[in-house]
Design a protein around this motif. Structure first.
Motif, PDB file in Angstrom:
ATOM      1  N   TRP A 101       0.962  -1.135  -0.096  1.00 25.55           N
ATOM      2  CA  TRP A 101       0.062   0.002  -0.053  1.00 25.55           C
ATOM      3  C   TRP A 101       0.983   1.372  -0.048  1.00 25.55           C
ATOM      4  O   TRP A 101       0.483   2.351  -0.663  1.00 25.55           O
ATOM      5  CB  TRP A 101      -0.907   0.116   1.315  1.00 25.55           C
ATOM      6  CG  TRP A 101      -1.813  -1.187   1.430  1.00 25.55           C
ATOM      7  CD1 TRP A 101      -1.762  -1.585   2.825  1.00 25.55           C
ATOM      8  CD2 TRP A 101      -2.568  -1.836   0.602  1.00 25.55           C
ATOM      9  NE1 TRP A 101      -2.728  -2.781   2.559  1.00 25.55           N
ATOM     10  CE2 TRP A 101      -3.311  -2.934   1.385  1.00 25.55           C
ATOM     11  CE3 TRP A 101      -2.808  -1.743  -0.781  1.00 25.55           C
ATOM     12  CZ2 TRP A 101      -4.007  -3.736   0.683  1.00 25.55           C
ATOM     13  CZ3 TRP A 101      -3.863  -2.799  -1.378  1.00 25.55           C
ATOM     14  CH2 TRP A 101      -4.156  -3.804  -0.558  1.00 25.55           C
ATOM     15  N   TRP A 102       2.055   1.253   0.736  1.00 26.90           N
ATOM     16  CA  TRP A 102       2.777   2.407   1.033  1.00 26.90           C
ATOM     17  C   TRP A 102       3.420   2.652  -0.555  1.00 26.90           C
ATOM     18  O   TRP A 102       3.491   3.793  -0.989  1.00 26.90           O
ATOM     19  CB  TRP A 102       3.965   2.079   1.871  1.00 26.90           C
ATOM     20  CG  TRP A 102       4.323   3.262   2.508  1.00 26.90           C
ATOM     21  CD1 TRP A 102       4.875   4.605   1.866  1.00 26.90           C
ATOM     22  CD2 TRP A 102       4.969   3.675   3.870  1.00 26.90           C
ATOM     23  NE1 TRP A 102       5.390   5.420   2.861  1.00 26.90           N
ATOM     24  CE2 TRP A 102       5.470   4.863   4.030  1.00 26.90           C
ATOM     25  CE3 TRP A 102       5.001   2.529   5.110  1.00 26.90           C
ATOM     26  CZ2 TRP A 102       5.903   5.343   5.214  1.00 26.90           C
ATOM     27  CZ3 TRP A 102       5.502   3.005   6.284  1.00 26.90           C
ATOM     28  CH2 TRP A 102       5.964   4.397   6.359  1.00 26.90           C
ATOM     29  N   ILE A 103       4.072   1.510  -0.961  1.00 26.30           N
ATOM     30  CA  ILE A 103       4.988   1.696  -2.239  1.00 26.30           C
ATOM     31  C   ILE A 103       3.727   2.340  -3.397  1.00 26.30           C
ATOM     32  O   ILE A 103       4.252   3.199  -4.083  1.00 26.30           O
ATOM     33  CB  ILE A 103       5.590   0.600  -2.783  1.00 26.30           C
ATOM     34  CG1 ILE A 103       6.776   0.189  -1.595  1.00 26.30           C
ATOM     35  CG2 ILE A 103       6.087   0.755  -4.045  1.00 26.30           C
ATOM     36  CD1 ILE A 103       7.472  -1.197  -1.805  1.00 26.30           C
ATOM     37  N   SER A 104       2.894   1.655  -3.414  1.00 21.91           N
ATOM     38  CA  SER A 104       2.018   1.759  -4.630  1.00 21.91           C
ATOM     39  C   SER A 104       0.708   2.999  -4.367  1.00 21.91           C
ATOM     40  O   SER A 104       0.277   3.502  -5.398  1.00 21.91           O
ATOM     41  CB  SER A 104       1.070   0.331  -5.088  1.00 21.91           C
ATOM     42  OG  SER A 104       2.173  -0.483  -5.385  1.00 21.91           O
ATOM     43  N   GLY A 105       0.780   3.402  -3.195  1.00 25.58           N
ATOM     44  CA  GLY A 105      -0.261   4.449  -2.674  1.00 25.58           C
ATOM     45  C   GLY A 105      -1.655   4.019  -2.943  1.00 25.58           C
ATOM     46  O   GLY A 105      -2.332   4.587  -3.609  1.00 25.58           O
ATOM     47  N   PHE A 106      -2.139   3.248  -1.879  1.00 31.13           N
ATOM     48  CA  PHE A 106      -3.528   2.827  -1.887  1.00 31.13           C
ATOM     49  C   PHE A 106      -4.016   3.060  -0.457  1.00 31.13           C
ATOM     50  O   PHE A 106      -5.043   2.297  -0.116  1.00 31.13           O
ATOM     51  CB  PHE A 106      -3.573   1.547  -2.335  1.00 31.13           C
ATOM     52  CG  PHE A 106      -3.256   1.124  -3.658  1.00 31.13           C
ATOM     53  CD1 PHE A 106      -3.966   1.981  -4.772  1.00 31.13           C
ATOM     54  CD2 PHE A 106      -2.373   0.259  -4.106  1.00 31.13           C
ATOM     55  CE1 PHE A 106      -3.656   1.669  -6.128  1.00 31.13           C
ATOM     56  CE2 PHE A 106      -1.934  -0.048  -5.609  1.00 31.13           C
ATOM     57  CZ  PHE A 106      -2.663   0.816  -6.547  1.00 31.13           C
ATOM     58  N   PHE A 107      -3.259   4.025   0.257  1.00 34.83           N
ATOM     59  CA  PHE A 107      -4.064   4.261   1.700  1.00 34.83           C
ATOM     60  C   PHE A 107      -5.551   4.256   1.784  1.00 34.83           C
ATOM     61  O   PHE A 107      -6.143   4.061   2.860  1.00 34.83           O
ATOM     62  CB  PHE A 107      -3.060   5.233   2.420  1.00 34.83           C
ATOM     63  CG  PHE A 107      -1.929   4.735   2.884  1.00 34.83           C
ATOM     64  CD1 PHE A 107      -1.910   3.629   3.821  1.00 34.83           C
ATOM     65  CD2 PHE A 107      -0.821   4.912   2.185  1.00 34.83           C
ATOM     66  CE1 PHE A 107      -0.763   3.133   4.361  1.00 34.83           C
ATOM     67  CE2 PHE A 107       0.471   4.387   2.772  1.00 34.83           C
ATOM     68  CZ  PHE A 107       0.509   3.575   3.829  1.00 34.83           C
TER      69      PHE A 107
END
Length: 875
Positions: A591-597
Motif C-alpha cells: 500500500w505504501w509503495i503503490s499508494g493505496f492508503f
C-alpha cells in the motif's frame, strides 16, 4: 595481417557514442555546433578531428563506427574526396559501412549547387528504411534538430532488453502512470453517427460531463472507447480510461481516478487536492466506465471540473448522474429490419443489427454467409433481441452449434417465458437478462455452474485462481476444459498479460453471474473461497515486499490488484474481520509503495463500524490505517492520542514491530505541528529505531531513520540529518530494499548537494533513479532527475537542464506533488542557467516536452544496466 585485431578506439567515459560523418572544411561550423550539442547531452561525439590517426582512413573510420551507437550524416554541396584506388568518397563509404541496425540520422543542408554524386547518394539514402532525414538552413537550426532527435533515440539504449518481450500491446496494470484506452477486440458496427455526435459534444466544450446512458449490453463502453480514440486530437494533454467495474463504494471514486492518473496516495495530501493539481491547466479526457454502481459519488465530478475547467469527463452509466454540467447522450439499439415475415437479402444487408450478427457469426464460423435462404431467420433473431448489440453477439456465437433458423426458433420459445419472470426490470434490461439466461441454458451443467462462480472475480483472473475456488464445486477438476469452452462460446475473454493467460468477464455478465449465485444462496461460499485463495497468495508474496524480490512482488500484486480489493471486500462483508485486518497489515509495504492508503482506510473504517468482536491487533491495524491520512493532512492532539492507543494495542497483542512503527508515526504527527516539540518527537523516533533494529525489521528501521533525518532538517542541523539519512541508506542496502533505499538516498543527496558534495550527490542520484525505474516509482524518479538536473545546471549543460526540467515539471503536475519548496533542489540552478544560456535551456525544454518518462531517465543516466533497461522497456 593474420591474427591482427581491428584497432579499438574507445571514448574515455564509455557513454553513448555518436559518429558524425560530413565533409570537414565545408561544414566546419556545423560540425563544431553539433559536437557542442552532443556534449551538452553528456554523449560522446566520435569525429576524426578528436582522435589520432595511426591507421589508414578506411580502417580508421571502420574502427570508429564499430565503437559507435548512433550515425549522424551531415551533407551540403560536396561529395567529398575520392582516395586513390577507391571508387567512392569517404563520405559515402562511411554511410555504407554503418551497420544496418545502427540508428541513422541524416541532415541535408538546403542548397542549389549540390554535386551530382552527392545527389545520387542522398537519393539512395531517402529510399533506405533504416535512415531518417531532415533538411536545415543554419547551424542553429541543425543543433535544435540534432538535439531533439537524439533525445528521442536515447530509448535505443535499452532496446536490447525488449528482445524477449512480446511485441503485442502491454496490458499489465501498472502503476499506471497512463491509463491507456483499450483497443477494441472486435470491429465496431453501426455507431458512426453516435461517434460523430459525441465527439462533437466534446469538441464544443460546453459540457464538462458527457454521460452515455443506456441499458446493459447496448454498447456504451464500446462507444466510449471508440470516442476516446477518435478524440485524441481534442485532448493534447492525454486521455485516461478509468474502469469502475469493480468499484462498489462511492468513497473509492477518487482513489480509483488517482490510481489511473498515476497519483500515489501516500496520505501526505488530500487526494482531491492532488487530483485537482494534476488536472490544472491540462486539456484531458477522463473516461469513467460503469458509473451506475457509485452514482452517489457523482457530485465529486462537479468539484473536480470546477477547479480544473479544461478537463472533460466521458461517463458510461445505466442511469443519469443528475449533476450540474452534465450532457446526457442516449445510446440507442441497432435498428433491426422493419416489419415481420419474409425479408429480401438486400434489405437484410442494410440493417445494422444484421450486419453485426453476420460479423460476429463469421468470427466463430468463418464460412458463415448471409444468404437469401437464412436472411429472414437472421432478421427475426435481431428483431426478437430488439437490436441489443450484446444480445445479438451472444446469439451469433451459437452459430457453431445451430443454424440461424434453429437460433430464431429457440429464441421465439424461450424469450417470452424468460422475460415474464423478470418483470421488475425495464424492457430492454429484461431482454438482455433473458438473452443471457437463454445463452447459458444451452451450456452443460458444469460449464453453467463455473460461469456463475466466476462472478466473484474482479476484472480478470488466472486459471490457478479458478481452480482454487473450484474445490468441492460441481465442476471441480474440469476447470481448464470448461473455461476453454466458455471462451469458445464468447462468454469469457482470454488475454495474455506478462506471459500469463488471464481471463475476464464482461461487466454485465459478471453482474448476472453474481446475481445467480445470490439467488442460489451460494454467493458467500464462493466469496469465501475467493478470499482464501488471495489471502494465501498475499501470505506467500508479502514477505518479498521487504528486501530482495521487492520489484517482482510489487509487479505481481499489481497484476492482482482488482482481486485484492475484492478479497478485502469479501472478508469484511462476510465478517471475517480479523482475517481482513491481517490481510491489510501484511500488505502495508505494498500500500505504501503503490499508494493505496485511501482504499484501505475505507475498508478499515467499515470494519470498525461493524462493532463486532475483533482482536486487539485487528483494532490497532484498523485505527492505524484510519489515522494515517489524518497524521499528514490534519495533525492534531487527537491523532497523537489515537496513534498512542495503536502503540498500546500492538504492544499488548505482542507485535512489537508494529508498535514501534505506530510510535514513529506518532512522532511524525508531532513534526507537523507549528509548535514542534522536537524533544518528544526525537525521543519517540529514537526509541522506535532501537526497537526495530533489535527486532531486525530493516524496512521499518530505515524509514524511522528517515524520520530522524527530517526532524534534524527542520531543526537546521544538517550534519545530524546527513548522518541519519546515511544510516537509513546503510540499513536499506543491508536488506537489499529498493524502496527505502530510494527514500533515504533522495533525502541524503539533497543534503549532500547543499553542502557542495556534488560528485557524491550525483552518484547517489544515479543510483536512486535506477532503482526508481526498476520499482516503477515515479515520485522517486522525479526527485532523482531534479537532482541530476541541478548538477547539470552547475556544469552549464543548458540543453540537458531544460529537457530534464520540462519532464520533471510535467511529472510533478501529473502526479500532484506539492513539495516544491522543500524538495525541488533544481529550481535555483535552473533559473541561474536560464539567465546565462536561455537558448540552450529553451531548446532542451522543447525536446523535454516531447519525451516520455523512460526517455528522460535514459537521458539522465550515464549507464543503463540490464535491470534498468528491462524496466524502462516496460514503463
Amino acid at each position: 595481417m593474420t591474427g591482427a585485431r581491428e584497432p579499438v578506439i574507445r571514448t574515455p567515459d564509455q557513454r553513448i557514442r555518436v559518429f558524425v560523418s560530413s565533409t570537414l572544411r565545408e561544414l566546419a561550423d556545423e560540425r563544431r555546433a553539433v559536437r557542442a550539442a552532443i556534449e551538452r547531452m553528456q554523449l560522446a561525439p566520435v569525429m576524426f578531428e578528436l582522435g589520432a590517426r595511426p591507421h589508414p582512413p578506411r580502417e580508421l573510420y571502420r574502427s570508429y563506427l564499430s565503437q559507435s551507437d548512433v550515425f549522424i550524416g551531415i551533407y551540403a554541396d560536396s561529395y567529398g574526396w575520392v582516395a586513390p584506388d577507391e571508387q567512392i568518397s569517404g563520405l559515402e563509404d562511411e554511410y555504407d559501412l554503418a551497420p544496418r541496425e545502427m540508428p541513422k540520422l541524416i541532415y541535408i543542408k538546403k542548397s542549389d549547387h549540390r554535386e551530382d554524386r552527392l545527389k545520387e547518394l542522398i537519393s539512395r539514402i531517402q529510399t533506405d528504411d533504416t535512415a531518417a532525414y531532415l533538411s536545415f538552413a543554419t547551424a542553429d537550426e541543425l543543433v535544435d534538430r540534432v538535439s531533439g532527435d537524439l533525445a528521442i533515440l536515447l530509448a535505443e539504449r535499452f532496446d536490447e532488453s525488449r528482445s524477449g518481450v512480446d511485441g503485442g500491446p502491454d496490458e499489465t496494470e501498472p502503476a499506471p502512470l497512463v491509463a491507456r484506452v483499450p483497443a477494441p477486440y472486435t470491429t465496431t458496427i453501426g455507431r458512426e453517427r453516435d461517434l460523430a455526435n459525441v465527439r462533437q459534444l466534446l469538441a464544443e466544450g460546453n459540457d464538462r460531463v458527457v454521460t452515455l446512458v443506456g441499458p446493459g449490453g447496448i454498447g456504451k463502453s464500446r462507444l466510449a472507447i471508440e470516442v476516446a480514440h477518435a478524440s485524441e486530437d481534442l485532448f493534447p494533454d492525454g486521455t485516461y480510461f478509468v474502469l469502475l467495474e469493480g468499484v462498489l463504494e462511492p468513497g473509492l471514486l477518487l482513489p480509483t481516478i488517482a490510481y489511473f492518473l498515476g497519483i500515489r496516495d501516500n496520505g501526505e495530501a488530500g487526494l482531491e487536492e492532488r487530483i485537482c493539481r494534476a488536472l490544472e491547466g491540462r486539456r484531458v479526457l477522463i473516461v469513467l466506465d460503469n458509473f451506475e454502481q457509485i452514482v452517489d459519488a457523482a457530485p465529486v465530478l462537479v468539484r473536480l471540473y470546477t477547479v480544473a475547467p479544461l478537463a472533460c469527463f466521458l461517463v458510461t452509466s445505466r442511469t443519469v448522474l443528475r449533476i450540474r454540467g452534465e450532457q446526457v447522450y442516449e445510446v440507442e439499439t441497432l435498428p433491426p429490419p422493419e416489419g415481420t415475415g419474409q425479408i429480401g437479402l438486400e434489405r437484410a444487408r442494410r440493417s445494422l443489427a444484421v450486419q453485426l450478427f453476420v460479423d460476429r457469426a463469421q468470427a466463430v464460423k468463418p464460412d458463415f454467409t448471409l444468404t437469401a435462404e437464412n436472411a429472414t431467420a437472421v432478421a427475426e433473431i435481431c428483431r426478437q433481441l430488439e437490436g441489443l448489440p450484446l444480445a445479438i453477439e451472444l446469439a451469433a456465437a451459437k452459430i457453431r452449434l445451430l443454424t440461424p433458423e434453429g437460433i430464431a426458433q429457440r429464441l421465439e420459445h424461450s424469450l417470452p417465458l424468460l422475460t415474464a419472470s423478470v418483470r421488475d426490470l425495464p424492457d430492454r434490461h429484461r431482454t438482455m437478462r433473458a438473452t443471457i439466461d437463454w445463452s447459458i441454458s444451452l451450456l452443460p451443467p458444469e460449464q453453467r455452474a463455473l460461469l456463475e462462480d466466476l462472478g466473484v472475480f474482479a476484472t480478470r483472473f488466472t486459471l490457478e485462481a479458478v481452480e482454487a475456488i473450484g474445490r468441492g464445486r460441481s465442476w471441480d477438476g474440469q476447470g481448464l476444459d470448461a473455461l476453454a469452452e466458455l471462451v469458445d462460446a464468447s462468454l469469457v475473454k482470454q488475454v495474455e498479460i506478462g506471459g500469463r493467460a488471464t481471463f475476464s468477464l464482461l461487466a454485465i455478465m459478471r453482474q448476472y453471474a453474481i446475481g445467480r449465485l445470490k439467488e442460489r444462496g451460494e454467493a458467500d461460499v464462493v466469496r469465501a473461497a475467493h478470499a482464501d485463495y488471495y489471502t494465501e497468495l498475499v501470505r506467500s508474496v508479502s514477505p518479498r515486499l521487504r528486501g530482495e524480490g521487492q520489484a517482482e512482488a510489487v509487479r505481481r500484486l499489481g497484476l492482482e490488484l482488482s482481486n485484492l480489493r475484492a478479497a478485502a471486500r469479501h472478508l469484511v462483508y462476510t465478517n471475517r474481520l480479523d482475517d481482513a485486518g491481517d490481510f491489510a497489515w501484511s500488505l502495508l509495504v505494498y500500500w505504501w509503495i503503490s499508494g493505496f492508503f485511501s482504499e484501505v482506510r475505507l475498508w478499515m473504517i467499515e470494519l470498525l463500524e461493524k462493532q463486532q468482536p475483533i482482536t486487539q491487533h485487528t483494532r490497532a491495524v484498523a485505527w492505524f490505517f484510519a489515522l494515517w491520512g489524518e497524521m499528514w493532512q490534519r495533525p492534531s492532539d487527537q491523532v497523537v492520542a489515537g496513534l498512542g492507543e495503536c502503540v498500546r494495542l500492538f504492544t499488548e497483542s505482542g507485535d512489537e514491530s508494529a508498535a514501534a512503527m505506530a510510535l514513529a508515526a506518532r512522532a511524525t504527527t508531532r513534526m507537523q505541528f507549528p509548535d514542534l516539540d522536537a524533544e518528544k518527537a526525537e525521543a519517540e523516533l529514537t526509541d522506535a529505531v532501537a526497537t526495530l533494529h533489535e527486532l531486525g525489521d530493516g524496512w521499518a528501521e530505515s524509514m524511522a531513520e528517515v524520520g530522524l533525518g527530517l526532524l534534524a532538517v527542520v531543526q537546521g542541523d544538517v550534519q545530524t540529518a546527513l548522518a541519519h539519512f546515511t544510516r537509513s541508506a546503510e540499513v536499506a542496502d543491508e536488506g537489499h530494499d529498493m524502496f527505502t533505499r530510494i527514500v533515504s538516498g533522495n533525502n541524503r543527496t539533497r543534503v549532500l548537494f547543499t553542502m557542495g558534495e556534488v560528485e557524491t550527490a550525483e552518484r547517489e542520484w544515479f543510483l536512486t533513479l535506477g532503482l526508481s525505474a526498476q520499482l516503477h516509482y515515479e515520485e522517486g524518479a522525479a526527485y532523482a532527475m531534479e537532482g541530476i538536473c541541478a548538477i547539470a545546471a552547475t556544469r552549464g549543460e543548458g540543453w540537458r537542464v531544460g529537457a530534464l526540467a520540462a519532464v520533471t515539471a510535467s511529472m510533478r503536475q501529473r502526479t500532484g506533488l506539492f513539495d516544491v519548496e522543500g524538495f525541488a533542489v533544481h529550481l535555483a540552478p535552473l533559473e541561474a542557467i536560464r539567465a546565462s544560456d536561455p537558448e540552450s535551456v529553451a531548446a532542451g525544454e522543447r525536446a523535454g516536452a516531447e519525451m516520455t518518462v523512460a526517455e528522460a531517465i535514459a537521458l539522465a543516466l550515464p549507464v543503463i544496466d540490464p535491470a534498468v533497461g528491462e524496466a524502462l522497456a516496460q514503463w
